[in-house]
Design an enzyme around this catalytic site. Structure first.
Site, PDB file in Angstrom:
ATOM      1  CG  HIS A 125      -1.663   1.240   1.469  1.00 50.45           C
ATOM      2  ND1 HIS A 125      -2.979   1.428   1.081  1.00 50.45           N
ATOM      3  CD2 HIS A 125      -1.284   2.407   2.069  1.00 50.45           C
ATOM      4  CE1 HIS A 125      -3.368   2.639   1.428  1.00 50.45           C
ATOM      5  NE2 HIS A 125      -2.363   3.261   2.031  1.00 50.45           N
ATOM      6  CD  GLU A 126       1.926   3.420   3.703  1.00 54.04           C
ATOM      7  OE1 GLU A 126       2.116   4.494   3.090  1.00 54.04           O
ATOM      8  OE2 GLU A 126       0.968   3.253   4.466  1.00 54.04           O
ATOM      9  CG  HIS A 175       0.198   6.192  -0.643  1.00 53.30           C
ATOM     10  ND1 HIS A 175      -0.882   6.856  -1.197  1.00 53.30           N
ATOM     11  CD2 HIS A 175      -0.259   5.617   0.507  1.00 53.30           C
ATOM     12  CE1 HIS A 175      -1.940   6.701  -0.418  1.00 53.30           C
ATOM     13  NE2 HIS A 175      -1.596   5.953   0.613  1.00 53.30           N
ATOM     14  CD  GLU A 226      -4.897   6.547   2.282  1.00 55.19           C
ATOM     15  OE1 GLU A 226      -4.572   5.367   2.493  1.00 55.19           O
ATOM     16  OE2 GLU A 226      -4.072   7.478   2.246  1.00 55.19           O
TER      17      GLU A 226
END
Length: 289
Positions: free
Chosen positions: A132-133, A136, A208
């Protein structure tokens, strides 16, 4: 281009706000000059140093492969899979469970996780959080989020300074053209923190959802991230991560959740909505992977 435009818009908004605050609080040409100077310094700081500021706010410490082999190798493996340079790896001390990424581009990026998250997440869930990071970083969300956090932090800090000055003889000189505007002082103290919140909300919550989807694609396991989010939300209620609220949007999950105002002004969608989106994505994954 969308992220770059939003970043420039945020920087422009900060400049205008600082100049306006200086004009109303200090007064006259002195206020304008000071405001322009503050805007220039803050813009440069937020653009080039926002990642370092974020890491410092959370007291994140860099770690090597020998210091944190499990985490380091996981970031290394997923970075190779995502075809991006490996970001710096950091650990935030404390038993709260959270994570964030920062950096203006993939070549100047960092991933940070708390000690708490390393203790409570199993392998597949931690991998989903790291993915997930990394998403980003791939999407350049880290630049916009970090700049927005620095902008909001600067606004909140300025409001606090103005508030403190009221207790120590006031602000603004008597020899300038306006002599300081009491209404401007009041508006700064009351409205500046609200403006900081609005800037945070300007960062779309869809970021998100996009990062969640990117994690699912990168790991092939959306359910692992869904479980991780639920586990992290429960942990955040017990041990919130104490830091400047301006940097809250960098985190994978709100450090304080379940409160009406917190949800109303949250820069994150609800965990329930994110979990539902991931479960829907699980059915589509074979066709979109």
């Amino acid at each position: 281009m969308g992220n770059q435009f939003k970043t420039l818009a945020l920087l422009a908004a900060l400049s205008g706000l600082l100049i306006a605050i200086s004009y109303w609080v200090i007064g006259g040409s002195s206020g304008l000059i000071i405001g322009i100077g503050l805007a220039a310094v803050t813009n440069l700081l937020s653009w080039y140093q926002s990642d370092k500021i974020a890491l410092a706010v959370y007291r994140a410490q860099p770690v090597s492969e020998s210091q944190a082999p499990r985490l380091y190798r996981m970031v290394q493996r997923l970075s190779q899979r995502a075809n991006i340079p490996m970001p710096g790896v950091y650990i935030v001390p404390g038993q709260t469970a959270n994570a964030f990424a920062t950096g203006r581009d993939p070549e100047h990026a960092a991933v940070a996780v708390t000690e708490g998250i390393l203790n409570i997440l199993p392998e597949d869930e931690l991998e989903a959080v790291i993915a997930h990071e990394l998403t980003h970083i791939i999407n350049r969300d880290t630049l916009t989020q970090a700049v927005a956090a620095t902008v909001a932090g600067a606004i909140s800090f300025l409001a606090q300074m103005v508030s403190y000055s009221l207790w120590f003889g006031g602000i603004g000189g008597r020899d300038n053209e306006r002599g300081g505007n009491p209404l401007g002082v009041l508006l700064t103290v009351v409205l500046a923190p609200i403006a900081a919140t609005i800037i945070q909300l300007a960062i779309s919550r869809t970021r998100e959802f996009s990062a969640d989807a990117g994690s699912a694609r990168l790991t092939g396991n959306p359910r692992a991230l869904a479980r991780a989010l639920q586990r992290l939300e429960a942990a955040a209620r017990q041990i919130p991560l104490n830091a400047n609220p301006a940097f809250e949007p960098l985190l994978i999950i709100n450090s304080i959740s379940g409160q009406f105002l917190g949800n109303l002004f949250s820069s994150h969608p609800s965990t329930e909505a994110r979990v539902q989106a991931l479960l829907k994505l699980e059915k589509q994954l074979p066709t979109i992977a």
